[in-house]
Design a protein around this motif. Structure first.
Motif, PDB file in Angstrom:
ATOM      1  N   UNK A  28       0.854  -1.185   0.000  1.00 58.55           N
ATOM      2  CA  UNK A  28       0.000   0.000   0.000  1.00 58.55           C
ATOM      3  C   UNK A  28       0.886   1.230   0.000  1.00 58.55           C
ATOM      4  N   UNK A  29       0.393   2.261  -0.600  1.00 54.00           N
ATOM      5  CA  UNK A  29       1.112   3.535  -0.582  1.00 54.00           C
ATOM      6  C   UNK A  29       0.078   4.650  -0.650  1.00 54.00           C
ATOM      7  N   UNK A  30       0.432   5.749  -0.055  1.00 53.10           N
ATOM      8  CA  UNK A  30      -0.491   6.873  -0.047  1.00 53.10           C
ATOM      9  C   UNK A  30       0.166   8.079   0.600  1.00 53.10           C
ATOM     10  N   UNK A  31      -0.499   9.173   0.494  1.00 51.02           N
ATOM     11  CA  UNK A  31      -0.012  10.409   1.092  1.00 51.02           C
ATOM     12  C   UNK A  31      -0.770  10.658   2.381  1.00 51.02           C
ATOM     13  N   UNK A  32      -0.036  10.925   3.431  1.00 53.63           N
ATOM     14  CA  UNK A  32      -0.626  11.213   4.735  1.00 53.63           C
ATOM     15  C   UNK A  32      -0.362  12.679   5.073  1.00 53.63           C
ATOM     16  N   UNK A  33      -1.292  13.293   5.739  1.00 51.45           N
ATOM     17  CA  UNK A  33      -1.150  14.686   6.171  1.00 51.45           C
ATOM     18  C   UNK A  33      -1.362  14.717   7.671  1.00 51.45           C
ATOM     19  N   UNK A  34      -0.404  15.289   8.394  1.00 54.75           N
ATOM     20  CA  UNK A  34      -0.568  15.373   9.850  1.00 54.75           C
ATOM     21  C   UNK A  34      -1.330  16.638  10.236  1.00 54.75           C
ATOM     22  N   UNK A  35      -1.504  16.840  11.518  1.00 56.67           N
ATOM     23  CA  UNK A  35      -2.296  17.964  12.018  1.00 56.67           C
ATOM     24  C   UNK A  35      -1.692  19.313  11.654  1.00 56.67           C
ATOM     25  N   UNK A  36      -0.385  19.357  11.451  1.00 57.42           N
ATOM     26  CA  UNK A  36       0.273  20.620  11.100  1.00 57.42           C
ATOM     27  C   UNK A  36       0.208  20.901   9.597  1.00 57.42           C
ATOM     28  N   UNK A  37      -0.364  19.990   8.843  1.00 52.62           N
ATOM     29  CA  UNK A  37      -0.489  20.199   7.404  1.00 52.62           C
ATOM     30  C   UNK A  37       0.709  19.709   6.608  1.00 52.62           C
ATOM     31  N   UNK A  38       1.585  18.963   7.233  1.00 51.16           N
ATOM     32  CA  UNK A  38       2.751  18.422   6.533  1.00 51.16           C
ATOM     33  C   UNK A  38       2.362  17.083   5.919  1.00 51.16           C
ATOM     34  N   UNK A  39       2.631  16.951   4.630  1.00 48.27           N
ATOM     35  CA  UNK A  39       2.277  15.733   3.901  1.00 48.27           C
ATOM     36  C   UNK A  39       3.536  14.899   3.659  1.00 48.27           C
ATOM     37  N   UNK A  40       3.368  13.586   3.708  1.00 48.77           N
ATOM     38  CA  UNK A  40       4.462  12.684   3.379  1.00 48.77           C
ATOM     39  C   UNK A  40       3.883  11.423   2.764  1.00 48.77           C
ATOM     40  N   UNK A  41       4.723  10.745   2.000  1.00 51.78           N
ATOM     41  CA  UNK A  41       4.314   9.478   1.395  1.00 51.78           C
ATOM     42  C   UNK A  41       4.556   8.357   2.389  1.00 51.78           C
ATOM     43  N   UNK A  42       3.551   7.520   2.528  1.00 51.34           N
ATOM     44  CA  UNK A  42       3.676   6.366   3.415  1.00 51.34           C
ATOM     45  C   UNK A  42       3.563   5.109   2.558  1.00 51.34           C
ATOM     46  N   UNK A  43       4.594   4.278   2.643  1.00 56.88           N
ATOM     47  CA  UNK A  43       4.619   3.015   1.901  1.00 56.88           C
ATOM     48  C   UNK A  43       4.738   1.895   2.915  1.00 56.88           C
ATOM     49  N   UNK A  44       3.834   0.934   2.808  1.00 59.28           N
ATOM     50  CA  UNK A  44       3.854  -0.217   3.716  1.00 59.28           C
ATOM     51  C   UNK A  44       4.069  -1.466   2.881  1.00 59.28           C
ATOM     52  N   UNK A  45       5.057  -2.253   3.254  1.00 53.96           N
ATOM     53  CA  UNK A  45       5.349  -3.494   2.548  1.00 53.96           C
ATOM     54  C   UNK A  45       4.578  -4.645   3.181  1.00 53.96           C
ATOM     55  N   UNK A  46       4.622  -5.777   2.526  1.00 55.54           N
ATOM     56  CA  UNK A  46       3.972  -6.953   3.078  1.00 55.54           C
ATOM     57  C   UNK A  46       4.598  -7.398   4.383  1.00 55.54           C
ATOM     58  N   UNK A  47       5.912  -7.242   4.518  1.00 54.04           N
ATOM     59  CA  UNK A  47       6.555  -7.620   5.779  1.00 54.04           C
ATOM     60  C   UNK A  47       6.188  -6.663   6.901  1.00 54.04           C
ATOM     61  N   UNK A  48       5.823  -5.427   6.573  1.00 51.04           N
ATOM     62  CA  UNK A  48       5.322  -4.492   7.591  1.00 51.04           C
ATOM     63  C   UNK A  48       3.915  -4.880   8.031  1.00 51.04           C
ATOM     64  N   UNK A  49       3.079  -5.211   7.072  1.00 50.80           N
ATOM     65  CA  UNK A  49       1.664  -5.475   7.350  1.00 50.80           C
ATOM     66  C   UNK A  49       1.413  -6.885   7.872  1.00 50.80           C
ATOM     67  N   UNK A  50       2.174  -7.848   7.392  1.00 50.94           N
ATOM     68  CA  UNK A  50       1.938  -9.245   7.782  1.00 50.94           C
ATOM     69  C   UNK A  50       3.255 -10.018   7.822  1.00 50.94           C
ATOM     70  N   UNK A  51       4.059  -9.849   8.872  1.00 55.37           N
ATOM     71  CA  UNK A  51       5.335 -10.566   8.943  1.00 55.37           C
ATOM     72  C   UNK A  51       5.156 -12.082   9.009  1.00 55.37           C
ATOM     73  N   UNK A  52       4.003 -12.537   9.465  1.00 54.19           N
ATOM     74  CA  UNK A  52       3.730 -13.963   9.536  1.00 54.19           C
ATOM     75  C   UNK A  52       3.752 -14.611   8.150  1.00 54.19           C
ATOM     76  N   UNK A  53       3.350 -13.866   7.137  1.00 55.39           N
ATOM     77  CA  UNK A  53       3.301 -14.407   5.780  1.00 55.39           C
ATOM     78  C   UNK A  53       4.691 -14.838   5.330  1.00 55.39           C
ATOM     79  N   UNK A  54       5.680 -13.997   5.556  1.00 55.10           N
ATOM     80  CA  UNK A  54       7.043 -14.325   5.144  1.00 55.10           C
ATOM     81  C   UNK A  54       7.536 -15.572   5.867  1.00 55.10           C
ATOM     82  N   UNK A  55       7.285 -15.659   7.151  1.00 53.45           N
ATOM     83  CA  UNK A  55       7.716 -16.830   7.920  1.00 53.45           C
ATOM     84  C   UNK A  55       7.045 -18.101   7.404  1.00 53.45           C
ATOM     85  N   UNK A  56       5.754 -18.036   7.146  1.00 49.53           N
ATOM     86  CA  UNK A  56       5.040 -19.214   6.648  1.00 49.53           C
ATOM     87  C   UNK A  56       5.514 -19.617   5.259  1.00 49.53           C
TER      88      UNK A  56
END
Length: 143
Positions: A28-56
């Motif tokens: 997944x990837x997307x742009x996040x904006x915090x309360x101060x109005x600063x935007x950044x790109x957030x990228x989540x890999x499969x190992x971030x979201x589901x580390x169990x998958x890699x182990x299995x």
């Protein structure tokens, strides 16, 4: 049917490898904006979201190779472990589906399902009393 099993092992291992590759890619990837109005790109890999998958998936790869060589109850147990780990990896991938999933998520999910089906086909291994190309695998039914 043994010819089918010989052809399924490389497909199962290839699907497992592809799923492992996809698990390390952005799911997944997307742009996040915090309360101060600063935007950044957030990228989540499969190992971030589901580390169990890699182990299995690593368990699937090792167990598929070990189960292909082993006979008897130990081989059956290893092949059953392969099926359980592959099915678990596919289910864990599906449950970790992020909002706005990328193509890598779908590649991992599809490859995990293919690996699970391949492991299921490999489950019934050599039986006692059956013939292999180099001779009997166990005692014959006449004994």
């Amino acid at each position: 049917m043994p010819e089918v099993r010989r052809a399924v092992l490389p497909v199962t291992l290839l699907a497992t490898g592809l799923a492992l590759l996809a698990a390390g890619q952005p799911w997944s990837s997307g742009t996040r904006v915090d309360a101060a109005g600063i935007a950044w790109d957030e990228v989540r890999t499969g190992t971030d979201l589901a580390p169990l998958v890699t182990a299995l998936l690593l368990v699937v790869a090792v167990a598929a190779l070990a189960g292909a060589r082993a006979n008897g109850w130990a081989g059956g147990a290893v092949r059953a472990l392969t099926v359980l780990a592959a099915a678990g990896a596919a289910v864990a991938t599906g449950l970790a589906r992020p909002a706005g999933a990328t193509a890598w998520f779908w590649v991992c999910l599809l490859a995990g399902v293919v690996a699970a089906v391949g492991a299921l086909v490999l489950l019934p291994g050599a039986r006692a009393g059956t013939m292999a190309p180099d001779g009997p695998l166990g005692p014959s039914p006449d004994e």
